[in-house]
Design an enzyme around this catalytic site. Structure first.
Site, PDB file in Angstrom:
ATOM      1  N   GLU A   1      81.463  32.250 -26.365  1.00  0.00           N
ATOM      2  CA  GLU A   1      82.359  31.444 -27.194  1.00  0.00           C
ATOM      3  C   GLU A   1      81.854  31.348 -28.636  1.00  0.00           C
ATOM      4  O   GLU A   1      81.636  30.249 -29.176  1.00  0.00           O
ATOM      5  CB  GLU A   1      82.551  30.061 -26.568  1.00  0.00           C
ATOM      6  CG  GLU A   1      83.265  30.156 -25.221  1.00  0.00           C
ATOM      7  CD  GLU A   1      83.675  28.823 -24.612  1.00  0.00           C
ATOM      8  OE1 GLU A   1      83.052  27.805 -24.933  1.00  0.00           O
ATOM      9  OE2 GLU A   1      84.618  28.811 -23.802  1.00  0.00           O
TER      10      GLU A   1
ATOM     11  N   GLU B   1      86.567  33.365 -18.217  1.00  0.00           N
ATOM     12  CA  GLU B   1      86.453  31.962 -17.780  1.00  0.00           C
ATOM     13  C   GLU B   1      87.852  31.398 -17.654  1.00  0.00           C
ATOM     14  O   GLU B   1      88.663  31.526 -18.585  1.00  0.00           O
ATOM     15  CB  GLU B   1      85.675  31.105 -18.786  1.00  0.00           C
ATOM     16  CG  GLU B   1      84.193  31.304 -18.778  1.00  0.00           C
ATOM     17  CD  GLU B   1      83.458  30.317 -19.684  1.00  0.00           C
ATOM     18  OE1 GLU B   1      83.921  29.178 -19.840  1.00  0.00           O
ATOM     19  OE2 GLU B   1      82.430  30.725 -20.248  1.00  0.00           O
TER      20      GLU B   1
END
Ligand code: BG6
Length: 489
Positions: free
Chosen positions: A175, A386
């Site tokens: 991320e 995810e």
């Protein structure tokens, strides 16, 4: 069949959220080890040194370090084709700048990858999942220092050489776009603590981290350069490596048809997603990069014009675009209600339900997102690395957990991916759900918020015997994988 043969079905975890054994076999402290537990109302605190008798979730987590064989066997039983995990940098280089790597740390991941192989599971390895050795934070100020670029590249190279025949799929930073948020540099070691904190040993809440936009944007730039150098070296070590970026994809909708909402939404969407995506996939900053940085408080954008870096970014473009997708948010210039979210608060969407943590559930938004990404980066394969529902599970007396809510969430998202592949011709290569086994929440530090197909007997008050058991979703996901995503009942 909608999903291609060899589609990478599986689950994703991060070292600090499941391994535990935080000082075992020569491991050094990482920034995640300094984070105390919290909950939806109480923010986690970064402490400059470990306080006696205080609960730090990563220290034991779910003790994967001693349970990995059993856990990987359970993933094998579900038919996983892929297991996304991260290597803890501080297990390999305990201080980040040690002269030689820690052999015991390297051995641990050898064992993990061997176990994956035994069960026919392809590892997908994140090199830095919200983690950096703590010594790099205190000594160098994290990625704010250009010296850390080479420390990271050396660590990556050590892993590439060691595991070149065991691991084919790699991600550089988890991320990476979270560094764009005020305070979001914490995970690359920026703004976590200041000199006074270290001297006074004062803990600082994660929502009050020091934020200097200039430092944060430059640190992110240094991460881009580190990632690109890593890609270049990785391909030289093994041309078969597939090395990707990882972005917390923030899909946004205008709340109203007011053109002002549309413009604001487009702007924020570009900034949060495409600022990082373009640098790493196209090898250059997008047209809006400088105005975005300036509007965020960056005074000097000359780091974007460094000729040597520009060349590296061009050469080190990634092989795949991977992202997390949990929820969507709205944007408006009008009065509105706010809701929670993965890293970012957002405006409430009246058409969507939300989890108890305020994350709005939006499977159709995943199809939309996949289409957007496939159009922007047509030559780059996509992977959802995810996705999942954090919920409070109730374990029955016989050990079962009836988690229909989780099955429903995942089913709807898989259907959306299926439509994107089958009808919209999106090149999607895999799907790893977040937390296939219950683990520590990154946001709140709780065990109470569970994502797993596998229940772990571990609670926020430190009770539990770490035993594992299968939830209803375990059997459902097994069927889904067996049928390559066709049987979702
Ligand atoms: C992503 C992170 O932001 O979301 C994971 O990459 C994290 O590390 C996941 O665990 C879910 O967030 P949370 O706060 O529910 O654990």
């Amino acid at each position: 069949m909608a999903f291609p043969k060899g589609f990478l079905w599986g689950g994703a975890v991060a070292a600090n959220q499941l391994e535990g054994a935080y000082l075992e076999d020569g491991k050094g402290l990482s920034c995640a080890d300094m984070l105390k537990g919290g909950n939806v109302k109480t923010p986690r605190m970064f402490s400059p040194e470990i306080e006696e008798g205080v609960y730090y979730p990563s220290h034991q987590a779910i003790d994967f370090y001693h349970h990995y064989k059993e856990d990987i066997a359970l993933f094998g039983e579900m038919g996983f084709k892929c297991f996304r995990l991260s290597i803890n940098w501080a297990r390999i280089y305990p201080n980040g700048d040690d002269a030689v790597p820690n052999e015991k740390g390297l051995e641990f991941y050898d064992h993990v990858f061997d176990e994956c192989k035994k069960h026919g599971i392809e590892p997908l390895v994140t090199l830095s999942h919200y983690e950096i050795p703590w010594a790099i934070v205190t000594k160098y100020g994290g990625f704010a220092s250009r010296e850390v670029i080479d420390l990271f590249v050396r660590y990556a190279e050590t892993c590439f050489r060691r595991y070149k025949n065991k691991v084919k799929y790699w991600l550089t930073f988890n991320e990476i776009n979270c560094a764009l948020m005020p305070g979001g540099g914490a995970y690359n070691g920026v703004g976590t603590v200041c000199k006074e904190d270290l001297e006074n040993k004062t803990p600082r809440p994660v929502d009050k981290l020091i934020d200097d936009p200039q430092t944060r944007f430059e640190a992110l730039h240094n991460e881009f350069v580190a990632s690109a150098k890593t890609v270049i070296i990785g391909h030289a070590i093994n041309p078969d490596f597939k090395i990707g970026l990882m972005i917390a994809h923030l899909t946004l909708y205008p709340l109203t048809p007011d053109p002002k909402d549309l413009l604001t939404c487009q702007k924020q969407y570009n900034e949060m997603n495409n600022y990082c995506g373009d640098v790493m996939v196209r090898g250059e900053y997008p047209r809006f990069a400088k105005s975005f940085a300036k509007a965020s408080g960056v005074k000097d954008t000359s780091f974007m014009d460094n000729e040597e870096d520009k060349e590296i970014l061009k050469k080190g473009v990634v092989d795949m675009y991977t992202f997390s997708y949990y929820m969507t948010n709205c944007v408006t210039t009008h009065e509105s209600d706010l809701t929670g979210g993965n890293l970012f608060m957002g405006v409430k969407n009246p058409y969507l339900e939300a989890s108890p943590w305020g994350w709005q559930i939006d499977p159709l938004g995943l199809r939309y997102t996949l289409n957007e990404l496939a159009d922007r980066y047509p030559d780059t394969p996509l992977m959802v690395v995810e996705n999942g529902l954090g919920m409070i599970d109730k374990r029955e007396a016989d050990g079962s957990v009836h988690d229909d809510y989780r099955i429903n969430y995942l089913r709807d998202h898989i259907k959306a991916m299926k439509a994107a592949v089958e009808e919209d011709n999106v090149n999607l290569i895999g799907y790893t759900t977040w937390g296939p086994i219950d683990l520590v929440s990154a946001g709140t530090g709780e065990m109470y918020k569970r994502y797993g197909f596998i229940y772990v007997d571990r609670n926020d008050d430190g009770t539990g015997d770490f035993s594992r058991s299968r939830k209803d979703s375990f059997f459902w996901y097994k069927k889904c994988i067996e049928s390559n995503g066709e049987d979702l009942d």
